[in-house]
Design a protein around this motif. Structure first.
Motif, PDB file in Angstrom:
ATOM      1  N   ALA A   3       0.866  -1.178   0.000  1.00 53.89           N
ATOM      2  CA  ALA A   3       0.000   0.000   0.000  1.00 53.89           C
ATOM      3  C   ALA A   3       0.902   1.227   0.000  1.00 53.89           C
ATOM      4  N   THR A   4       0.350   2.358  -0.369  1.00 53.52           N
ATOM      5  CA  THR A   4       1.145   3.581  -0.334  1.00 53.52           C
ATOM      6  C   THR A   4       1.288   4.059   1.104  1.00 53.52           C
ATOM      7  N   LEU A   5       2.259   4.908   1.333  1.00 51.78           N
ATOM      8  CA  LEU A   5       2.509   5.473   2.656  1.00 51.78           C
ATOM      9  C   LEU A   5       1.891   6.856   2.749  1.00 51.78           C
ATOM     10  N   LEU A  10       5.569   9.314   6.807  1.00 56.27           N
ATOM     11  CA  LEU A  10       6.894   9.807   6.394  1.00 56.27           C
ATOM     12  C   LEU A  10       7.460  10.789   7.399  1.00 56.27           C
ATOM     13  N   ALA A  11       6.610  11.560   8.047  1.00 56.90           N
ATOM     14  CA  ALA A  11       7.062  12.529   9.039  1.00 56.90           C
ATOM     15  C   ALA A  11       7.697  11.843  10.249  1.00 56.90           C
ATOM     16  N   GLN A  12       7.383  10.577  10.474  1.00 57.78           N
ATOM     17  CA  GLN A  12       7.931   9.823  11.605  1.00 57.78           C
ATOM     18  C   GLN A  12       9.304   9.215  11.303  1.00 57.78           C
ATOM     19  N   LEU A  13       9.731   9.278  10.053  1.00 61.99           N
ATOM     20  CA  LEU A  13      11.030   8.726   9.666  1.00 61.99           C
ATOM     21  C   LEU A  13      12.086   9.828   9.767  1.00 61.99           C
ATOM     22  N   ARG A  30       4.602   8.033  -4.194  1.00 65.16           N
ATOM     23  CA  ARG A  30       5.658   7.341  -4.952  1.00 65.16           C
ATOM     24  C   ARG A  30       6.286   6.185  -4.150  1.00 65.16           C
ATOM     25  N   LEU A  31       5.946   6.109  -2.868  1.00 62.82           N
ATOM     26  CA  LEU A  31       6.498   5.070  -2.008  1.00 62.82           C
ATOM     27  C   LEU A  31       5.455   3.989  -1.770  1.00 62.82           C
ATOM     28  N   SER A  51      16.015  -0.174  -5.026  1.00 67.65           N
ATOM     29  CA  SER A  51      15.030   0.369  -4.099  1.00 67.65           C
ATOM     30  C   SER A  51      15.715   0.840  -2.829  1.00 67.65           C
ATOM     31  N   MET A  52      15.009   1.690  -2.114  1.00 70.68           N
ATOM     32  CA  MET A  52      15.439   2.113  -0.785  1.00 70.68           C
ATOM     33  C   MET A  52      14.384   1.616   0.186  1.00 70.68           C
TER      34      MET A  52
END
Length: 82
Positions: A3-5, A10-13, A30-31, A51-52
């Motif tokens: 699923a997309t994020l 993302l703010a938690q990374l 895009r993730l 990939s990352m």
């Protein structure tokens, strides 16, 4: 499961936390979230990575097998790691 994020995730990374809201919102679609079963091999030594990976939950072990066949743990990464 894939699923997309969300921009909130993302703010938690740590690597992406300094991005602005608009930047995270542009990046999020895009993730792709991918759940990996315990003890799965995600990437093998020597293969090219296209990939990352960001660790949202759990622990990832970076290992290498030595000449005698023993598995050596080189690094462990947890939540927020990449």
């Amino acid at each position: 499961m894939s699923a997309t994020l969300s921009p909130e995730t993302l703010a938690q990374l740590p690597l992406l936390a300094t991005l602005g809201d608009a930047e995270r919102a542009a990046l999020a679609p895009r993730l792709v979230r991918k759940t990996v079963k315990r003890n799965s091999i995600v990437l093998k030594y020597g293969s090219s990575g296209l990939s990352m990976f960001f660790i949202l939950d759990g622990v990832v072990r970076i290992t290498r097998t030595d000449g005698s066949g023993k598995t050596l743990i080189l690094l462990e990464l947890g939540q927020g790691g990449f």
